[in-house]
Design an enzyme around this catalytic site. Structure first.
Site, PDB file in Angstrom:
ATOM      1  N   PHE A  33       0.861  -1.189   0.000  1.00  0.00           N
ATOM      2  CA  PHE A  33       0.000   0.000   0.000  1.00  0.00           C
ATOM      3  C   PHE A  33       0.889   1.228   0.000  1.00  0.00           C
ATOM      4  O   PHE A  33       1.748   1.376   0.867  1.00  0.00           O
ATOM      5  CB  PHE A  33      -0.926   0.023   1.224  1.00  0.00           C
ATOM      6  CG  PHE A  33      -1.870   1.181   1.183  1.00  0.00           C
ATOM      7  CD1 PHE A  33      -3.036   1.116   0.435  1.00  0.00           C
ATOM      8  CD2 PHE A  33      -1.580   2.365   1.845  1.00  0.00           C
ATOM      9  CE1 PHE A  33      -3.897   2.207   0.360  1.00  0.00           C
ATOM     10  CE2 PHE A  33      -2.432   3.462   1.775  1.00  0.00           C
ATOM     11  CZ  PHE A  33      -3.597   3.377   1.032  1.00  0.00           C
ATOM     12  N   ASP A  44       9.134   2.730   1.874  1.00  0.00           N
ATOM     13  CA  ASP A  44       7.952   3.454   2.340  1.00  0.00           C
ATOM     14  C   ASP A  44       7.781   3.157   3.831  1.00  0.00           C
ATOM     15  O   ASP A  44       7.350   2.071   4.207  1.00  0.00           O
ATOM     16  CB  ASP A  44       6.732   2.994   1.532  1.00  0.00           C
ATOM     17  CG  ASP A  44       5.433   3.650   1.989  1.00  0.00           C
ATOM     18  OD1 ASP A  44       5.397   4.223   3.096  1.00  0.00           O
ATOM     19  OD2 ASP A  44       4.446   3.578   1.225  1.00  0.00           O
ATOM     20  N   LYS A  64       2.557   9.531   8.673  1.00  0.00           N
ATOM     21  CA  LYS A  64       1.622   9.299   9.780  1.00  0.00           C
ATOM     22  C   LYS A  64       2.062   9.835  11.158  1.00  0.00           C
ATOM     23  O   LYS A  64       1.456  10.754  11.675  1.00  0.00           O
ATOM     24  CB  LYS A  64       1.287   7.812   9.852  1.00  0.00           C
ATOM     25  CG  LYS A  64       0.479   7.361   8.623  1.00  0.00           C
ATOM     26  CD  LYS A  64      -0.111   5.991   8.769  1.00  0.00           C
ATOM     27  CE  LYS A  64      -1.172   5.741   7.707  1.00  0.00           C
ATOM     28  NZ  LYS A  64      -0.742   4.991   6.549  1.00  0.00           N
TER      29      LYS A  64
HETATM   30  C1  PLP Z   1      -1.075   5.201   5.113  1.00  0.00           C
HETATM   31  C2  PLP Z   1      -0.014   4.817   4.152  1.00  0.00           C
HETATM   32  C3  PLP Z   1       0.235   5.566   2.987  1.00  0.00           C
HETATM   33  C4  PLP Z   1      -0.637   6.729   2.567  1.00  0.00           C
HETATM   34  O1  PLP Z   1      -0.589   7.781   3.459  1.00  0.00           O
HETATM   35  P1  PLP Z   1      -1.707   8.946   3.352  1.00  0.00           P
HETATM   36  O2  PLP Z   1      -1.258   9.928   4.377  1.00  0.00           O
HETATM   37  O3  PLP Z   1      -3.024   8.306   3.644  1.00  0.00           O
HETATM   38  O4  PLP Z   1      -1.647   9.475   1.969  1.00  0.00           O
HETATM   39  C5  PLP Z   1       1.297   5.211   2.187  1.00  0.00           C
HETATM   40  N1  PLP Z   1       2.074   4.164   2.498  1.00  0.00           N
HETATM   41  C6  PLP Z   1       1.869   3.404   3.592  1.00  0.00           C
HETATM   42  C7  PLP Z   1       2.778   2.272   3.900  1.00  0.00           C
HETATM   43  C8  PLP Z   1       0.804   3.702   4.450  1.00  0.00           C
HETATM   44  O5  PLP Z   1       0.569   2.932   5.524  1.00  0.00           O
END
Ligand code: PLP
Length: 415
Positions: free
Chosen positions: A142, A227, A256
């Protein structure tokens, strides 16, 4: 499948709701939080073991973060990136130090934007117009919901309604080095992986996998981008989860936890890679603005003082020890305080994980069903031992109440 026509025939009361139906109707409305606790409109108290999806890593309404935000709101909120502001350099400097140094930071407002910055940087660095522009990511990953990060997200079902998506993305099976080897031809600019696949079910990468990815990327002159939007900033028991896997990536994205609820994201890159960006190549109006960076500065100061990675290790081990032994649980996986509790097939035959999450909410515990068979826990990194024990006993009680005969090997009743 829901068609446009079905949507047009939605019940009148839904049509009157001013919110687009992207999130489903909320079951609870929260009005206040403090540490690991939340209160709803009726005054009911909940133990928050999800932290707004790994965002409020210092708990709700942390006094130092609240004071920093309030003071900044009374001082200066925004001037644009045409001008300098106070907190950008200290926050970037701290992030670079926590990542081992030698890098530079671009600020944005979310995880998807941090990944967008990484993808654009990779293209600029590699020479995309000459044909080196592909980003390879893993199935089950994701990376966000913008069009490009949606394509990077390795979940084909999520792509379907939005085709055609931006070109330049390939997917390989997670933890499959041979597949990655085969995918890394001369058109590839970067590999983008999570250190622990979060939304994909809390699946940690192994050190062997990341070492092999690092080696392949170096050999083929491809960037290794990690990421860490969900895993970064202490959550997994180190400042960044990849640090437990023994690699130095070229690019790391985060968001986050960085603002503890105030929107901010960041893309860090080794200085040799960051140098590919020139003024005008990338920008965002709010990126690094004073309110967000004031919050991030306070967050990082508290995180360092409290040594949140060590706290995540200790509290994570305590959760595991308490949950692993429950009869309805077959295993607890994850790193630090990013955990998935896998329910037993015997239990799942009676109740899927979504039903458990809903029942826990009714009993005043916030978690989410990260897969149909597992619950995700991502509590505050400042959670106390008593709160961990409270969480374990409430989860145990709800599992027992939902399926009292679901212990593996017990003579369960199937009716
Ligand atoms: C939540 C998340 C995203 C996206 O972040 P947003 O602030 O919702 O755009 C991207 N990569 C990972 C691994 C995530 O958990």
């Amino acid at each position: 499948m829901t068609t446009h026509r079905d949507a047009m025939e939605a019940p009148a009361e839904l049509v009157r709701c001013p919110m687009m139906p992207t999130y489903g109707p909320p079951s609870v409305e929260f009005v206040r939080g403090e540490g690991s606790w939340l209160w709803d409109l009726q005054g009911t108290k909940y133990l928050d073991l999800l932290s707004g999806l790994a965002v409020t890593s210092l708990g709700h309404a942390h006094p130092e973060v609240a004071d920093a935000v309030a003071a900044q709101a009374q001082t200066l909120l925004h001037v644009s990136n045409l001008f300098g502001t106070e907190h950008q350099a200290p926050v970037a400097g701290t992030l670079d130090r926590l990542l081992g140094g030698g890098g530079q930071v671009f600020f944005c407002n979310s995880g998807a934007e941090a990944n967008e910055a990484a993808i654009k940087l990779a293209r600029k660095w590699a020479g995309a117009p000459a044909g080196k522009y592909q980003v390879v990511s893993a199935l089950g990953s994701f990376h966000g919901r913008t069009l490009a990060t949606l394509h990077a997200t390795g979940q084909p079902a999520k792509h379907e309604p939005f085709q055609p998506l931006p070109e330049g993305f390939r997917h390989v099976p997670w933890a499959d080095v041979d597949a990655l080897d085969a995918a890394l031809d001369g058109t590839v600019a970067a590999v983008l992986l999570e250190a622990v696949q979060g939304e994909g079910g809390v699946n940690p990468a192994t050190a062997e996998y990341f070492a092999a990815v690092r080696q392949l990327c170096t050999e083929r002159d491809v960037l290794f981008m990690v990421d860490e939007v969900q895993t970064g900033l202490g959550r997994c028991g180190s400042w960044f989860a990849h640090q437990q896997l023994g690699v130095r990536p070229d690019v790391v994205t985060m968001a986050k936890a960085l603002g503890n609820g105030v929107p901010i994201g960041a893309c860090w890159a080794d200085a040799s890679v960051a140098a590919a960006f020139e003024p005008g190549d990338h920008a965002t109006t709010y990126g690094g603005q004073p309110l967000a960076t004031a919050a991030a500065r306070a967050v990082l100061a508290v995180m360092e003082r409290e040594d949140v990675p060590a706290r995540a290790v200790a509290a994570g081990a305590r959760f595991r020890a308490g949950l692993e032994v429950l009869p309805a649980v077959t295993g607890v996986r994850g790193l630090g305080l990013l955990l998935a509790v896998e329910l037993s097939p015997e239990f799942l035959a009676l109740r899927p994980s979504k039903v458990v999450a809903d029942a826990l909410l009714e009993e005043g515990v916030v978690v989410n069903a990260v897969t149909p068979t597992a619950l995700r826990l991502a509590p505050s990194l400042l959670i106390t031992d008593d709160e961990v024990d409270e969480g374990v006993s409430r989860i145990a009680a709800v599992l027992e109440a939902l399926a009292p005969h679901a212990a593996p090997g017990s003579d369960q009743e199937t009716t």
